[in-house]
Motif scaffolding. Structure first.
Motif, short mmCIF file in Angstrom:
data_model
loop_
_atom_site.label_atom_id
_atom_site.label_comp_id
_atom_site.label_asym_id
_atom_site.label_seq_id
_atom_site.Cartn_x
_atom_site.Cartn_y
_atom_site.Cartn_z
N PRO A 87 0.81 -1.22 0.00
CA PRO A 87 0.00 0.00 0.00
C PRO A 87 0.85 1.27 0.00
O PRO A 87 0.57 2.21 -0.76
CB PRO A 87 -0.83 -0.13 1.29
N ALA A 88 1.90 1.30 0.82
CA ALA A 88 2.76 2.48 0.88
C ALA A 88 3.46 2.73 -0.45
O ALA A 88 3.59 3.87 -0.90
CB ALA A 88 3.81 2.30 1.98
N LEU A 89 3.89 1.65 -1.11
CA LEU A 89 4.57 1.79 -2.39
C LEU A 89 3.66 2.42 -3.44
O LEU A 89 4.03 3.40 -4.10
CB LEU A 89 5.06 0.42 -2.88
N PHE A 90 2.45 1.89 -3.57
CA PHE A 90 1.57 2.37 -4.63
C PHE A 90 0.98 3.74 -4.31
O PHE A 90 0.75 4.54 -5.22
CB PHE A 90 0.49 1.32 -4.94
N GLN A 91 0.80 4.04 -3.03
CA GLN A 91 0.40 5.40 -2.66
C GLN A 91 1.51 6.39 -3.00
O GLN A 91 1.24 7.49 -3.50
CB GLN A 91 0.05 5.46 -1.17
#
Length: 463
Positions: A189-193
């Motif tokens: 989630p952090a990567l794609f955000q």
């Protein structure tokens, strides 16, 4: 010969591409410590000074990673503990920390009671006889001795920075991300955000019991939650990851699963736009549409053996910018490091699709065919290799244009193909069929049914 200091670990856990088995039955902390000592000894033989160790989110991970580290250090090799991270981050750590060697403690997409080891020494993924040689070291007591140091490092921030510095989206996207409670949930989630996406999270809490569904995106039943979320939200694309984050599953807005051989078409087109004439490697299970697609874009298609370690070795040998497997392993050498990374593959897919007005249409426009998923014919240990050997020697396929035997038997017809290959990881024959239409598919399957029955009568075939 020196005295053997360890009980010899069970032969069955030493697989073709990794070490894997049921925890506390055959894969015990004692066995993993012995294997760690053998890995450390092999590292010494190769002039390696340190090994990065990461682990996935399985409940057995901390104890086994600790035993592994103890074993490696007993050979006089330093261990850098990078904690609970996806397997691709363990591979990345070997680059980032400059040690060139790493071990990921992971059971990949296997059930919760499994765990295992994926190993890289001096930039080389261990497979085949290199893995068997570790067991021989233990048997012979051929072990180095010393006192390696244990340190900790966190490479997550460096990984996020590296991907975000490389991948740029042309527009924001809203996506569904299903991590199946695997270790990718801690970072995806952090990567794609960070890349500019709004993320609908499914099962991103790391839980080694996998309480919601099995973390294997190659199986359609494990993508039903993604399909429902795409139907119920305004997200335009779904991404799913396996238990250790090195494989990618993709679902369109309208619920169509885009299998990895079709994903590879999109990746190849993109890479070849910057690497004219580049070689694109794919395994024997991939669609027959792929080679023509690559040629039409000026690339050189190369069919190769199935197995992430074998594909990585071929990538290294050829200098190809891209490779992929039907199982969902994608290997980018262009702009990346050449190891399989489902998270990075997902990022590259979003980069390509963000430049298109309609991601759904772009994916659905990729050439398709009538095909089966992988079908498994279960047999006793050793029998799959014998069956495929008999097919190679005795079977006749009338009307076939070509029979490819680099990995099993792949029979090419003008309107489709059939494949039978022995799995290197479980005692099954993997079968796959593809054709221009349902009638051709049925005809090719009938030809394989006759051929298998001719060399090994009485088997209950899965098609």
């Amino acid at each position: 010969m020196t005295q053997r200091p360890y009980a010899l670990p069970a032969a069955e856990i030493f697989k073709a591409y990794d070490i894997r088995g049921i925890v506390d039955t055959v894969l015990t902390p004692e066995a993993v410590r012995a294997i760690g000592h053998a890995i450390g000894s092999e590292a010494v033989a190769r002039g390696q000074k340190a090994v990065a160790v990461g682990r996935d989110g399985r409940l057995s991970g901390p104890a086994l990673a600790g035993a592994l580290a103890d074993g490696i250090r007993a050979a006089g090799v330093d261990v850098i503990d990078i904690g609970c991270v996806p397997t691709p981050l363990t591979y990345f750590a070997a680059w980032q920390l400059g040690c060139d060697s790493c071990v990921s403690v992971t059971g990949s997409h296997n059930p919760p009671d499994y765990n295992g080891l994926k190993m890289v020494l001096g930039g080389q993924t261990l497979y085949g006889d290199m893995i068997q040689a570790l067991r021989r070291r233990i048997a012979d007591g051929d072990l180095a001795h010393g006192e390696g140091r244990l340190t900790q490092a966190d490479v997550t921030a460096a990984y996020l920075d590296r991907v975000a510095g490389d991948v740029k989206l042309a527009r924001p996207m809203k996506i569904v991300v299903d991590c199946g409670n695997g270790v990718a949930g801690g970072i995806a989630p952090a990567l794609f955000q960070r890349l500019g996406c709004e993320v609908v999270e499914l099962f991103c809490e790391v839980d080694g019991r996998f309480p919601n569904h099995h973390p294997d995106p190659s199986k359609p039943e494990n993508l039903q939650d993604v399909i429902r979320a795409l139907r119920d939200t305004d997200a335009e694309l779904g991404l799913a990851f396996d238990g250790d984050g090195d494989r990618l599953g993709v679902v369109t807005k309208d619920g169509e699963i885009i299998y990895p051989d079709r994903q590879l078409m999109l990746f190849a087109e993109d890479v070849l736009s910057r690497v004219p004439g580049g070689e694109i490697i794919f395994d024997v299970k991939c669609t027959r549409n792929l080679a023509g697609w690559v040629r039409a874009r000026g690339g050189k298609p190369t069919m190769w053996n199935t197995g992430h370690a074998l594909v990585k070795a071929k990538l290294k040998e050829t200098g190809a910018p891209l490779a992929g497997e039907m199982s969902g392993h994608m290997f980018f050498k262009e702009r990346w490091y050449g190891f399989d990374d489902g998270l990075y593959a997902g990022a590259r897919l979003l980069e390509i699709l963000s430049a298109r007005a309609d991601a759904n249409a772009a994916l659905k426009a990729l050439p398709n065919a009538v095909s089966t998923p992988e079908l498994n014919l279960k047999m006793a240990e050793g029998e799959p290799f014998e069956l495929v050997k008999r097919l190679k020697e005795a079977a006749r396929f009338d009307g076939a244009e070509e029979t490819i035997t680099i990995d099993g038997v792949r029979v090419e017809y003008a309107d489709g193909f059939g494949l039978a290959r022995p799995s290197n990881t479980t005692p099954v024959v993997v079968l796959r069929f593809e054709a221009d239409d349902a009638a051709a598919l049925a005809r090719i399957q009938a030809a394989f049914r006759d051929a298998i029955d001719g060399v090994w009568p009485g088997l209950k075939l899965p098609f």
